[in-house]
Design a protein around this motif. Structure first.
Motif, short mmCIF file in Angstrom:
data_model
loop_
_atom_site.label_atom_id
_atom_site.label_comp_id
_atom_site.label_asym_id
_atom_site.label_seq_id
_atom_site.Cartn_x
_atom_site.Cartn_y
_atom_site.Cartn_z
N GLY A 34 8.50 15.17 85.97
CA GLY A 34 7.27 15.80 86.42
C GLY A 34 7.19 17.29 86.15
O GLY A 34 6.35 17.99 86.73
N LEU A 35 8.03 17.78 85.24
CA LEU A 35 8.06 19.23 84.97
C LEU A 35 6.79 19.67 84.24
O LEU A 35 6.22 20.74 84.55
CB LEU A 35 9.30 19.57 84.15
N TYR A 36 6.34 18.90 83.28
CA TYR A 36 5.12 19.26 82.57
C TYR A 36 3.90 19.24 83.51
O TYR A 36 3.04 20.13 83.46
CB TYR A 36 4.86 18.32 81.40
N LYS A 37 3.83 18.23 84.34
CA LYS A 37 2.69 18.15 85.28
C LYS A 37 2.71 19.31 86.27
O LYS A 37 1.65 19.83 86.66
CB LYS A 37 2.72 16.81 86.02
N ALA A 38 3.91 19.74 86.67
CA ALA A 38 4.01 20.86 87.58
C ALA A 38 3.60 22.17 86.91
O ALA A 38 3.10 23.09 87.57
CB ALA A 38 5.43 20.96 88.12
N LEU A 39 3.80 22.26 85.60
CA LEU A 39 3.40 23.45 84.85
C LEU A 39 1.91 23.47 84.53
O LEU A 39 1.30 24.53 84.46
CB LEU A 39 4.18 23.50 83.52
#
Length: 351
Positions: A34-39
């Motif tokens: 979920g790193l991209y979604k958090a960015l």
């Protein structure tokens, strides 16, 4: 005599490809964690802020972010020591409904590595490797990759490019989706055309099970059903539309599939043939997209066609001329390129 400049250039090309392979692992991790979604949409973030948002350990996140910045997958702001995902990057990496969303596609090369021993044996013996004998990451990877491409183009571009087909779908016809996999193409059409009936067929039982679950969740029964059947013997007739989405080149006997389609098609029916984009000559298929397709074709497409008897092994870069020849052998007289994308040929076939 070795040309040192050419050697260094080619070494850097190979290192670039190796870097991309490593980068694919990072993309998969970023997606699953979920790193991209958090960015996405958050503006500049420090590694600590992103780690907190995603519930991950900061030291790992910091190193991951630096790999993303080095590859151009996120933007790094040195003055503030922050990282930012641009809207264009978010479309590719964070938006699961975007037609250019890419992370799930990395499951395909992962499966190819898992199946390396099978590929080595196939090369040495000439035997095939059936679709169902591959690692499970292949099926979900292919399904997810094509799902978004179809969502972006099938209803808005490909079907309207066929003569009179959209009008028939609105009025109500029977549609067969051959080699349907997880059934995303059938679901899209069934949702858009409530007066028509759709039947997806695939020889891979596990994919049909997945398709049935997806259809049930979408509330499309009984207008949409899925069954296990091969491309040369699926039941039914008088279909107003028969679709082959990125599957004809996988078949061991595509001519037999075309002949069966001729028997199952309504007199005024249409075949929608979607195939990987390819020119007819190898020298015209020198590109990153063609390289991807030839590689997948080597271990997946050709391998399955050979497993099915290999009467005609088209491969994923068959080209329009060879595809047209298949349908002419089956008695069809109308073959037209209706549309194209950088990744697909969209072909209209009629009697």
């Amino acid at each position: 005599m070795i040309d040192q400049t050419k050697l260094e250039s080619f070494v850097m090309r190979a290192i670039g490809d190796l870097s991309a392979g490593y980068g694919g692992v990072m993309v998969s991790l970023g997606s699953k964690l979920g790193l991209y979604k958090a960015l996405a949409g958050a503006g500049p973030l420090t590694s600590a802020e992103l780690a907190q948002r995603a519930g991950c350990a900061e030291r790992y996140v910091r190193e991951w972010l630096n790999s993303q910045a080095a590859g151009g997958y996120v933007n790094y702001h040195a003055v503030s020591d922050t990282y930012e995902l641009a809207p264009e990057q978010a479309m590719v990496l964070a938006d699961e409904d975007s037609p250019v969303y890419i992370p799930n596609a990395w499951n395909v090369p992962a499966s190819m590595w898992f199946d390396e021993e099978k590929a080595l044996e196939a090369f040495r013996t000439g035997n095939g490797v059936a679709w169902g004998d591959h690692h499970g990451r292949l099926f979900c990877g292919v399904s997810a990759f094509y799902r978004n491409a179809y969502r972006g183009s099938l209803l808005s571009e490909w079907l309207p490019a066929l003569e009179g087909v959209v009008e028939k779908l609105h009025s109500g016809i029977s549609v067969a989706d051959i080699g349907c996999g997880y059934g995303h193409s059938s679901v899209l059409m069934a949702q858009a055309f409530p007066r028509s009936r759709f039947h997806g067929f695939d020889a891979h039982a596990d994919s049909i099970d997945e398709a049935r679950g997806i259809a049930a969740n979408a509330g499309l029964s009984p207008r949409l059903r899925f069954d296990v059947a091969r491309a040369s013997d699926y039941p039914g007739n008088n279909y107003g539309l028969i679709c082959f989405f990125d599957c004809l080149h996988d078949l061991g006997d595509p001519v037999a599939a075309a002949r069966h389609a001729a028997e199952a098609l309504a007199p005024d029916g249409t075949i929608l043939l979607v195939e990987p984009f390819a020119n007819d000559r190898t020298e015209d298929n020198i590109s990153p997209v063609a390289r991807l397709y030839y590689a997948a074709s080597t271990t997946i497409c050709c391998a399955h066609a050979i497993a099915e008897g290999g009467h005609t092994v088209l491969g994923a870069q068959a080209g329009e001329a060879r595809l047209a020849a298949v349908f002419r052998k089956a008695g069809f007289t109308h073959f037209r390129r209706a549309a194209e994308t950088p990744f697909n040929l969209i072909l209209e076939v009629r009697r």
